[in-house]
Design a protein around this motif. Structure first.
Motif, short mmCIF file in Angstrom:
data_model
loop_
_atom_site.label_atom_id
_atom_site.label_comp_id
_atom_site.label_asym_id
_atom_site.label_seq_id
_atom_site.Cartn_x
_atom_site.Cartn_y
_atom_site.Cartn_z
N ALA A 148 0.83 -1.21 0.00
CA ALA A 148 0.00 0.00 0.00
C ALA A 148 0.86 1.25 0.00
CB ALA A 148 -0.92 -0.01 1.22
N SER A 149 1.96 1.24 0.76
CA SER A 149 2.88 2.39 0.81
C SER A 149 3.50 2.65 -0.56
CB SER A 149 3.98 2.15 1.85
OG SER A 149 3.45 1.88 3.12
N VAL A 150 3.94 1.58 -1.21
CA VAL A 150 4.57 1.72 -2.54
C VAL A 150 3.56 2.27 -3.55
CG1 VAL A 150 5.60 0.45 -4.46
CG2 VAL A 150 6.29 -0.06 -2.12
N VAL A 151 2.33 1.75 -3.52
CA VAL A 151 1.30 2.22 -4.46
C VAL A 151 1.00 3.70 -4.22
CG1 VAL A 151 -1.11 1.97 -5.17
CG2 VAL A 151 0.30 -0.07 -4.79
N MET A 152 0.89 4.09 -2.95
CA MET A 152 0.60 5.49 -2.62
C MET A 152 1.70 6.41 -3.15
SD MET A 152 -1.57 7.58 -1.20
CE MET A 152 -2.62 6.52 -0.21
N SER A 193 -4.46 1.90 -3.00
CA SER A 193 -3.57 1.87 -1.84
C SER A 193 -4.36 1.74 -0.55
CB SER A 193 -2.72 3.15 -1.81
OG SER A 193 -1.97 3.23 -0.62
N MET A 194 -5.47 2.48 -0.43
CA MET A 194 -6.24 2.43 0.81
C MET A 194 -6.93 1.09 1.01
SD MET A 194 -5.60 5.01 2.55
CE MET A 194 -6.76 4.55 3.82
N ALA A 199 -6.97 -3.81 4.23
CA ALA A 199 -6.80 -5.27 4.33
C ALA A 199 -5.69 -5.59 5.33
CB ALA A 199 -6.47 -5.86 2.96
N SER A 200 -4.59 -4.85 5.25
CA SER A 200 -3.49 -5.03 6.20
C SER A 200 -3.95 -4.79 7.63
CB SER A 200 -2.34 -4.07 5.85
OG SER A 200 -1.47 -3.90 6.96
N VAL A 247 -14.13 0.87 3.44
CA VAL A 247 -14.03 0.04 2.24
C VAL A 247 -15.32 0.16 1.43
CG1 VAL A 247 -13.85 -2.32 1.37
CG2 VAL A 247 -12.40 -1.59 3.24
N ALA A 248 -16.46 0.12 2.12
CA ALA A 248 -17.75 0.27 1.43
C ALA A 248 -17.80 1.61 0.71
CB ALA A 248 -18.89 0.15 2.42
N GLY A 249 -17.38 2.68 1.41
CA GLY A 249 -17.38 4.00 0.80
C GLY A 249 -16.47 4.09 -0.40
N VAL A 250 -15.30 3.45 -0.31
CA VAL A 250 -14.33 3.47 -1.41
C VAL A 250 -14.86 2.68 -2.60
CG1 VAL A 250 -12.07 2.55 -2.10
CG2 VAL A 250 -12.29 3.91 -0.01
#
Length: 629
Positions: A148-152, A193-194, A199-200, A247-250
């Motif tokens: 997630a950090s790399v994608v962000m 990323s979020m 998930a993490s 997650v639902a909002g995203v």
């Protein structure tokens, strides 16, 4: 001769006659894809520190823009290229910097960096477990966070730049890919990323809760757990219940962006042409976001509260004041945090009655926070205080929590919030009560448990330098913002020179920027101290702080399993410091009550009638001996 031994987490080791574990580990299995909770804690810490440095650099870049809005810096163009043409930040990129800075600090540093590090390190060690309930899931949790950090960060490499719209990513800027440059691929990467990050967080939180409930050592009931474990446990419960809502909002946001739905959009005109969206409401997204967003504030601050409680008790050489009240206040915060999210939305036109309900619950949640504050002050009162670096940062955390929390009473009042909403007053409030307080709690934990993580001590003089420069710098940065907000200065504006009423704050913005640069430079002292001490610091003894909790009974050298032979048994609560009648000013949890008769008190034998009877006999014998003498 060697035997096979199956440990708690189901991994088979070879064990010799002395109980030492031998299992071959490659570089990859030990340092990269490790399933040892201690190594995973280090991975979270180093990644969190790296992300914090990046977020700090981003904040300095946009602070320079606010201090010198009409000045060009050729170096800026050299570093940022098309995002700073002519040496001045592009206005869209300014908003992107603010967005990614906030996202990294709230989620990647203060959530994963703080909880991921110390929940992983301390839950098994302080509860007396070989490892987490699921070491494999624990490893996955870190690697999802790293991905997630790399994608962000990769969003800085796309053509139109990273996500814009603020860290809250309100629609329509986040729901319309063509709304602005940062609404395109950069926003898509933010959303991906979020989802990975959540998930993490969920894998970690499920692991933490399972470990606390199922893997405590013999004698470790809930009322013998340190406050750190209570804080991590309740934080994990908050995460499990709140993160799925985001997650639902995203997911609904992705549908609006990619599949033409209208969950958040209605009657949009873009570039002069009406868009085919009807029936949606951006207010729905605010409800979904803040249903996570306000519990998230406590997901950030509660681990810092637990860490500071432990550090203050150890270094005051006193029992924590009001242990049961501290636990109940944490539980109260956990429950109440789910019914206050609407105070972020007083200006959305909500029914005044509903606004009144949210206002009342918001003011009520100040009560358990106040309980904790008074108990910290009572713990410090007349203590035999050792001003270690960790202790200074823990006290600093209390200072920021008080000063930032008081302004929360202003913002919790609907009538006042309408005037203060989206001004610098809000920036000042949450940077003190959440940002600075949580960072100081995290740093207190780093300094306190560094010997347990790396087997070496950090340099105390560099720690003092780091504390004072950071403490003073943080107040110089955020305290003046309250007055800017009271004057109506809005946040996230690119430049204030175009508004006559705001020009007078330009000199204050310049002052704040230089204070921020000073505070950023102070972090160099920490980084040097951290990296140098990791390899060349003074080697630690097993229990350098003379603390009572179980982690200091484990050997200094790291191996998967924490203890050779049997896991220690717990006999007492974790805060027996400076107990009258005791030979030393600390009594570890592993010392049986039968060995400390001279210092035992009747309440030490709760649910232990046999022990109370033995203590009464001992006291009677002592009295008889005194009479004979």
């Amino acid at each position: 001769m060697s035997t096979l031994s199956v440990q708690d987490h189901g991994v088979v080791h070879h064990e010799d006659d002395h109980g030492h574990h031998h299992h071959k580990e490659t570089f990859l299995s030990k340092y990269i894809f490790s399933q040892d909770h201690k190594m995973i804690a280090k991975q979270f810490l180093v990644t969190g520190i790296t992300m914090a440095v990046i977020a700090m650099i981003l904040s300095i870049l946009f602070r320079i823009q606010l201090a010198y809005p009409d000045k060009a810096f050729p170096l800026m163009e050299t570093l940022l290229g098309r995002f700073a043409p002519g040496g001045r930040l592009n206005a869209d990129f300014y908003l992107a910097l603010v967005t990614i800075h906030g996202t990294i600090m709230v989620f990647f540093v203060l959530t994963a960096g703080l909880s991921g590090t110390f929940s992983n390190l301390l839950i098994p060690l302080q509860l007396g477990a070989r490892d987490m309930a699921s070491p494999f899931m624990n490893m996955l949790s870190y690697w999802f966070f790293f991905t997630a950090s790399v994608v962000m960060l990769s969003s800085f490499l796309v053509q139109k730049g990273p996500a814009s719209g603020g860290w809250t990513i309100y629609p329509p800027l986040s729901a319309l890919p063509k709304a602005m440059p940062g609404s395109g691929m950069g926003m898509t990467l933010w959303l991906i990323s979020m989802v990975l990050f959540i998930a993490s967080s969920l894998m970690g939180a499920i692991n933490y809760v399972s470990t606390v409930l199922n893997m405590r050592t013999k004698g470790m009931d809930l009322w013998k757990m340190p406050l750190t474990i209570w804080a991590f446990f309740l934080t994990a419960i908050l995460g499990i219940l709140a993160f799925p809502v985001l997650v639902a909002g995203v997911v609904l946001l992705i549908f609006d962006r990619s599949f033409g739905t209208s969950f958040y959009l209605s009657e949009i005109v873009l570039g002069g042409s009406a868009q085919p969206f009807e029936g949606g409401s951006p207010i729905l997204f605010q409800h979904l976001f803040w249903f996570l967003g306000h519990p998230e504030v406590y997901i950030v601050i509660m681990p810092a509260m637990g860490i500071s409680s432990e550090v203050m008790s150890v270094n005051s050489r006193k029992p924590i004041f009001g242990y049961h009240a501290m636990v109940y206040s944490l539980i109260g915060i956990t429950v109440l945090s789910f019914i206050v999210w609407g105070h972020h939305m007083f200006v959305t036109g909500m029914n005044p009655f509903l606004g009144g309900v949210f206002m009342i619950t918001t003011l009520i949640i100040a009560v358990p926070s106040a309980v904790k504050t008074f108990n910290w002050l009572a713990t410090l009162w007349r203590g035999n205080i050792r001003f270690t670096s960790a202790m200074l940062f823990a006290i600093g955390m209390v200072s920021f929590f008080i000063s930032g929390g008081l302004t929360g009473i202003f913002l919790g009042n609907a009538a006042l919030d309408i005037n203060l909403h989206d001004t610098y007053f809000v920036v000042a409030h949450f940077h003190l009560v959440m940002g600075s307080a949580a960072i100081f709690g995290m740093l207190a934990g780093v300094y306190h448990w560094f010997p347990k993580m790396y087997g070496r001590m950090m340099n105390e003089k560099l720690g003092y330098l780091h504390f004072w420069l950071t403490f003073i710098g943080a107040y110089l940065v955020f305290f003046p913002m309250h007055f800017m907000g009271l004057d109506g200065v809005p946040r996230r504006y690119y430049a204030f020179t175009e508004f006559e009423s705001m020009k007078r704050w330009l000199s204050v913005n310049t002052f704040i920027t230089w204070a921020a640069i000073m505070a950023a430079c102070a972090q160099v002292a920490f980084l040097v101290n951290f990296i140098y001490s990791m390899f060349w610091g003074k080697k630690t003894v097993q229990n350098p702080w003379e603390a009572n909790t179980l982690e200091w009974t484990a050997p200094v050298e790291h191996f998967h399993g924490n203890w050779h032979g049997e896991i220690p048994t717990v006999y007492r609560w974790p805060y027996d410091y400076s107990k009258p009648g005791a030979e030393e000013d600390f009594i570890p949890q592993t010392v049986p009550l039968s060995q400390t008769m001279s210092s035992n008190l009747p309440h030490d034998f709760e649910d232990n009638p046999a022990g109370l009877e033995a203590h009464a006999k001992w006291a009677s014998t002592q009295k008889s001996n005194e009479e004979v003498k």
